[in-house]
Design an enzyme around this catalytic site. Structure first.
Site, mmCIF file in Angstrom:
data_model
loop_
_atom_site.group_PDB
_atom_site.id
_atom_site.type_symbol
_atom_site.label_atom_id
_atom_site.label_comp_id
_atom_site.label_asym_id
_atom_site.label_seq_id
_atom_site.Cartn_x
_atom_site.Cartn_y
_atom_site.Cartn_z
ATOM 1 N N THR A 133 0.837 -1.208 0.000
ATOM 2 C CA THR A 133 0.000 0.000 0.000
ATOM 3 C C THR A 133 0.865 1.249 0.000
ATOM 4 O O THR A 133 2.015 1.234 0.471
ATOM 5 C CB THR A 133 -0.905 0.008 1.252
ATOM 6 O OG1 THR A 133 -1.556 1.277 1.373
ATOM 7 C CG2 THR A 133 -0.091 -0.213 2.530
ATOM 8 N N ASP A 134 0.309 2.356 -0.460
ATOM 9 C CA ASP A 134 1.031 3.622 -0.383
ATOM 10 C C ASP A 134 1.120 4.153 1.043
ATOM 11 O O ASP A 134 1.920 5.052 1.342
ATOM 12 C CB ASP A 134 0.392 4.672 -1.302
ATOM 13 C CG ASP A 134 -1.065 4.984 -0.981
ATOM 14 O OD1 ASP A 134 -1.636 4.367 -0.064
ATOM 15 O OD2 ASP A 134 -1.633 5.854 -1.663
ATOM 16 N N GLU A 135 0.350 3.576 1.954
ATOM 17 C CA GLU A 135 0.346 4.067 3.331
ATOM 18 C C GLU A 135 1.664 3.807 4.058
ATOM 19 O O GLU A 135 1.933 4.420 5.095
ATOM 20 C CB GLU A 135 -0.832 3.480 4.103
ATOM 21 C CG GLU A 135 -2.167 3.937 3.542
ATOM 22 C CD GLU A 135 -3.354 3.520 4.382
ATOM 23 O OE1 GLU A 135 -3.301 3.675 5.613
ATOM 24 O OE2 GLU A 135 -4.349 3.043 3.796
ATOM 25 N N TYR A 159 -1.625 -0.373 11.015
ATOM 26 C CA TYR A 159 -1.795 -1.067 9.735
ATOM 27 C C TYR A 159 -0.626 -0.789 8.806
ATOM 28 O O TYR A 159 -0.001 -1.699 8.260
ATOM 29 C CB TYR A 159 -3.104 -0.650 9.064
ATOM 30 C CG TYR A 159 -3.137 -0.946 7.580
ATOM 31 C CD1 TYR A 159 -3.053 -2.261 7.124
ATOM 32 C CD2 TYR A 159 -3.227 0.086 6.637
ATOM 33 C CE1 TYR A 159 -3.055 -2.533 5.758
ATOM 34 C CE2 TYR A 159 -3.240 -0.181 5.286
ATOM 35 C CZ TYR A 159 -3.149 -1.495 4.846
ATOM 36 O OH TYR A 159 -3.142 -1.776 3.504
ATOM 37 N N LYS A 163 2.335 -3.373 7.254
ATOM 38 C CA LYS A 163 2.619 -3.570 5.829
ATOM 39 C C LYS A 163 4.059 -3.182 5.494
ATOM 40 O O LYS A 163 4.709 -3.822 4.650
ATOM 41 C CB LYS A 163 1.637 -2.760 4.988
ATOM 42 C CG LYS A 163 0.196 -3.261 5.037
ATOM 43 C CD LYS A 163 0.046 -4.661 4.473
ATOM 44 C CE LYS A 163 0.221 -4.699 2.971
ATOM 45 N NZ LYS A 163 -0.062 -6.041 2.399
ATOM 46 N N GLY A 293 -3.734 9.962 14.256
ATOM 47 C CA GLY A 293 -2.680 9.755 13.265
ATOM 48 C C GLY A 293 -3.156 9.782 11.833
ATOM 49 O O GLY A 293 -2.542 9.155 10.962
#
Length: 356
Positions: A133-135, A159, A163, A293
Site C-alpha cells: 500500500t502507499d500508506e 496497519y 505492511k 494519526g
C-alpha cells in the site's frame, strides 16, 4: 500460468481472481482464511469455472501453504491476504502484526521451500508478488508532492507499520535467499464488492439507508483513487513482467479530498434515488472526531509501471464512482447480509485519541 492468490475472497483479491479467469489463466488457486472481510459471494462469477479452485487456509500455516503450492504446481504467488482497515488496527494492532507480518514471513518460507525444489526452468519462471500500500510512505503535505518507489518509509498507523514490515521481509528474502520477488504499492481502491467499512461503500450504503454519513475532521484529507479493476490489471502485469527485486507504484492520478468524494456520491444518489421532500443526501454528512494519526494526503507517481510495463488506468474517477454507486444500488443481495451479520457501520478506531 498457474497462480496462487492469497486473500482471494477479499475486495482486491476477488477482482484479481475474476480478471485472471477472464483472461485465460491456466489455474487460479484461491487461498483465503475467510475472516470477516472474506466473502465467497464476491467470486460468484468464477465459482464453477474449471480454472478456479478455492482452499480455505491461513497464511500463518506454512506447511499447509507449501502443500497447496506443491499440489497445484504453481508458477507464481500473489500475496494479497492482509488485515487492511486502519481503524481496526488502532483498536487491535496485534492482529495486524500476526497476519500481515508473521503471516507474510510464513508464506515467504513456504514459497522459498517450494521454489528450491523446482527445476531450473520453473525456478527462473517463478515469481512471488507482494501487494502492499502507499500508506507505508506516511503522508504528504497538502501543498504537494508525490510518492515514488524510492520514497522513505514513514508509516503512521499500526496497519501501515505492519505492511511496511512485511515489505522489508519480502525484500530480505530476495537479498538473502534469492527468492524472485516483485512488490507493488497502490493507492486507495474503490469499486464493486468493497467491504462496507471503507469510505466509499460505507457512504453509499449509509445514504441508501438514510443514516448519517460520518466524515472525519473537516474532510480535507486527500486520497489518490484507483478503480479495483485497473489495479487487478496492473497486478497481473507486475507479476508476469516485473523485474525481480523491483517495486512498482500503482495509482491513477485521481486525488480527491474526502469531503468532495462524499459530496459526489450524494449528488449521484440525489439523481438515482431521490429522498422524500426533495432533500439532498448532502444533508446527512456529519462531521465526527478525527482518526488518531490521520494521514493528510496521499498521491502516487505511477510513471515506472507506465513506462516499464505499459500499464495505464482506464477508468476515469467520476465515471468509475458513478458505476460503483449503480453497482451498490443494484446488488443489495451482496451487501445487505454483511450489514445484518458482520458489520453494521459502527465507528471503529475511536477508543484511542491522539496525544499529539
Amino acid at each position: 500460468m498457474r497462480v496462487l492468490i492469497t486473500g482471494g475472497a477479499g475486495f482486491i483479491g476477488s477482482a484479481v481472481c475474476r480478471h485472471l479467469v477472464a483472461n485465460g489463466a491456466e489455474r487460479v488457486v484461491n487461498v483465503d482464511k475467510l475472516t470477516y472481510a472474506g466473502n465467497l459471494q464476491s467470486l460468484r462469477a468464477v465459482d464453477n469455472h474449471p480454472s478456479h479452485v478455492f482452499y480455505r487456509a491461513d497464511i500463518r500455516n506454512e506447511q499447509s501453504l507449501l502443500d497447496i503450492m506443491r499440489l497445484e504446481r504453481v508458477d507464481a504467488v500473489m500475496h494479497l491476504a492482509a488485515e487492511s482497515h486502519v481503524d481496526r488496527s488502532i483498536d487491535g494492532p496485534g492482529a495486524f502484526a500476526e497476519t500481515n507480518v508473521l503471516g507474510t514471513v510464513r508464506l515467504l518460507s513456504a514459497a522459498l521451500a517450494y521454489w528450491s525444489e523446482l527445476g531450473p526452468t520453473a525456478r527462473e519462471r517463478f515469481r512471488f508478488h507482494h501487494v502492499s500500500t502507499d500508506e507505508v510512505f506516511g503522508d504528504l503535505p497538502f501543498s504537494g508532492g508525490v510518492f515514488v518507489e524510492e520514497t522513505r518509509y514513514a508509516p503512521s498507523s499500526p496497519y501501515a507499520a505492519s505492511k511496511a514490515a512485511a515489505d522489508h521481509f519480502v525484500r530480505a528474502w530476495y537479498q538473502t535467499y534469492g527468492l524472485p520477488v516483485v512488490l507493488s504499492n497502490s493507492s486507495n481502491n474503490y469499486g464493486p464488492f468493497h467491504f462496507p467499512e471503507k469510505l466509499i461503500p460505507l457512504t453509499i450504503i449509509n445514504a441508501i439507508e438514510e443514516k448519517p454519513l460520518p466524515l472525519y475532521g473537516s474532510g480535507a484529507n486527500v486520497r489518490d483513487w484507483l478503480h479495483v479493476d485497473d489495479h487487478a490489471r496492473a497486478l497481473d502485469l507486475v507479476m508476469r513482467k516485473g523485474r525481480p527485486g523491483e517495486s512498482y507504484n500503482i495509482g491513477a492520478r485521481a486525488t480527491r479530498n474526502n469531503l468532495s468524494v462524499m459530496e459526489s456520491i450524494c449528488d449521484l444518489l440525489d439523481i438515482r434515488l431521490p429522498r422524500k421532500g426533495g432533500k439532498s443526501y448532502r444533508d446527512l454528512i456529519t462531521l465526527v472526531a478525527d482518526r488518531p494519526g490521520h494521514d493528510r494526503r496521499y498521491a502516487i507517481d505511477p510513471s515506472k509501471i507506465e513506462h516499464e510495463l505499459g500499464w495505464r488506468p482506464t477508468r476515469d474517477f467520476e465515471a468509475g464512482l458513478s458505476d460503483t454507486v449503480d453497482w451498490y444500488l443494484a446488488n443489495g443481495w451482496w451487501w445487505e447480509p454483511i450489514r445484518r451479520e458482520r458489520y453494521d457501520g459502527a465507528r471503529l478506531g475511536g477508543r484511542h485519541r491522539s496525544v499529539a
